[in-house]
Design a protein around this motif. Structure first.
Motif, mmCIF file in Angstrom:
data_model
loop_
_atom_site.group_PDB
_atom_site.id
_atom_site.type_symbol
_atom_site.label_atom_id
_atom_site.label_comp_id
_atom_site.label_asym_id
_atom_site.label_seq_id
_atom_site.Cartn_x
_atom_site.Cartn_y
_atom_site.Cartn_z
ATOM 1 N N SER A 14 -12.292 -30.289 -10.175
ATOM 2 C CA SER A 14 -12.177 -30.481 -8.731
ATOM 3 C C SER A 14 -12.141 -31.966 -8.389
ATOM 4 O O SER A 14 -11.317 -32.417 -7.584
ATOM 5 N N ASP A 74 -9.254 -34.496 -6.796
ATOM 6 C CA ASP A 74 -9.499 -35.282 -5.583
ATOM 7 C C ASP A 74 -10.872 -35.938 -5.682
ATOM 8 O O ASP A 74 -11.885 -35.336 -5.321
ATOM 9 N N LEU A 102 -3.466 -29.713 4.560
ATOM 10 C CA LEU A 102 -4.233 -30.201 3.416
ATOM 11 C C LEU A 102 -3.286 -30.815 2.387
ATOM 12 O O LEU A 102 -2.343 -30.147 1.948
ATOM 13 N N SER A 112 -3.705 -32.360 -3.314
ATOM 14 C CA SER A 112 -4.875 -32.760 -4.098
ATOM 15 C C SER A 112 -6.153 -32.147 -3.539
ATOM 16 O O SER A 112 -7.023 -31.698 -4.294
ATOM 17 N N ARG A 113 -6.280 -32.086 -2.210
ATOM 18 C CA ARG A 113 -7.476 -31.509 -1.595
ATOM 19 C C ARG A 113 -7.509 -29.990 -1.784
ATOM 20 O O ARG A 113 -8.565 -29.408 -2.038
ATOM 21 N N SER A 149 -13.413 -35.760 -2.694
ATOM 22 C CA SER A 149 -13.816 -34.463 -2.157
ATOM 23 C C SER A 149 -15.341 -34.369 -2.121
ATOM 24 O O SER A 149 -15.999 -34.304 -3.166
ATOM 25 N N ALA A 164 -8.572 -29.312 -5.237
ATOM 26 C CA ALA A 164 -10.010 -29.548 -5.364
ATOM 27 C C ALA A 164 -10.808 -28.345 -4.861
ATOM 28 O O ALA A 164 -11.800 -27.936 -5.478
#
Length: 364
Positions: A199, A203, A166, A169-170, A206, A173
């Motif tokens: 969140s 990202d 991952l 950034s993810r 997302s 999030a």
């Protein structure tokens, strides 16, 4: 609690190497100076990455009375790295964040990752949550990568993981999305919206963040913006069943039945592994008197979550409607077995009622 054995990772999707800057003190992933000093001391004499990791794990999970941090698993809320340090508690997401921060503090290249085939559904209050399982990954070429898993019983249940790296950034999030759902469950609408926005700030692509923002907006009766958020979530991930179900509910509740039905059909193809979708359809079929469909749907729900008391109660209602009194009692007894102690009495009374219909006695 911790499994750091080498694992051959099936289908590992790599990302480009990243250069990490130390988080600022106000950042939820900031590692306090005293935590960093403790970690450096605990791992300072280890000569290799492998031995440093083992020393770090021992320090983190050893009892506090024996000089360790004494970390314990606690899924009541998603803590910051600093809170994990001070409270000694964490869910898998917070624990992974702390572990990655600790590894980076001592110069170990560490990645966030997700174990895809362990994702599962859980109900918290009135909210159904699709929970992702995150792990930490230490690249170790040419040997097998090392996976740090903070809920090892999931590996026992699902077998070898399919792990994907991952981007930070993810992961961030997901961290804020978790906290948004927690605020929503607590009734803190302002806090939920703030965390959902954080969140998306982390990202913007997302789908999870957009879906949760939609739920928050819908709870606040801002339905046009909620609809926009659900549509954005579906555009970003057409395989995510959560925004599909939420969109269907929004449309149905606002009288747009024809549009809602299109999302019901779409949900049938995407939400096959969502037990709450099957339970919802079972309840709907029961109310409409379609007992065959109700039986099929509740069996599908129980196949995925066989110990859910609410599903077992619904199964009992379906069986009762078909005249299967013995089957209804068996379902209620199972529901009572898996229910919280405070809830068990209500199952006793229901069993007694059906036994009364049969003219028999209750077996305890």
């Amino acid at each position: 609690m911790m499994d750091l054995r080498p694992l051959i990772v099936a289908g590992l999707l790599g990302v480009a190497a990243q250069v990490w800057a130390a988080p600022a003190p106000e950042d939820p992933f900031f590692l306090p100076p005293d935590a960093k000093a403790y970690i450096l001391k605990a791992t300072g004499s280890a000569p290799t990455t492998q031995t440093k990791l083992q020393d770090l794990l021992q320090a983190l999970f050893q009892k506090r009375s024996e000089g360790g941090l004494g970390l314990v698993y606690d899924n009541t809320r998603t803590r910051t790295v600093g809170e994990v340090w001070t409270e000694g508690k964490a869910n898998c997401l917070s624990m992974t964040a702390f572990f990655v921060s600790a590894c980076r503090a001592i110069g170990i290249h560490e990645e966030y990752a997700e174990a895809l085939n362990t994702n599962h559904w859980r109900k918290a209050g009135g909210i159904v949550r699709f929970e992702r399982h995150v792990v930490a990954l230490t690249p170790a070429p040419p040997r097998n990568d090392l996976i740090a898993d903070f809920v090892p019983e999931l590996r026992k249940r699902y077998g070898t993981y399919k792990v994907v790296v991952l981007p930070e950034s993810r992961f961030r999030a997901l961290f804020y999305s978790n906290r948004a759902v927690e605020r929503l469950t607590e009734g803190d609408m302002e806090g939920a919206r703030e965390q959902a926005q954080l969140s998306l700030d982390a990202d913007p692509k997302s789908s999870v963040g957009w879906n949760i923002l939609g739920v928050v907006l819908a709870s606040g009766a801002d339905l046009p913006k909620a609809e926009e958020a659900y549509r954005r979530a579906m555009e970003l991930d057409h395989r995510d069943g959560a925004p599909i179900g939420n969109m269907e509910a929004l449309l149905r509740n606002t009288g747009r039945a024809e549009e809602a039905q299109r999302y019901r059909v779409l949900g049938e193809t995407v939400r096959k592994k969502d037990p709450y979708f099957h339970a919802y359809l079972a309840e709907e079929a029961l109310v409409e008197g379609d007992l065959g469909e109700a039986q099929t749907r509740i069996r599908s729900a129980l196949k995925i979550l066989p110990k859910d008391p609410d599903f077992l109660l619904l199964a009992a209602r379906v069986r009762l409607a078909t005249g299967d009194l013995d089957g209804a009692i068996r379902s209620l007894e199972d529901a009572r077995k898996y229910a919280d102690p405070a809830e068990q009495e209500r199952y006793n009374s229901k069993i007694e009622g059906i036994q009364g219909m049969k003219g028999g006695k209750v077996e305890r």
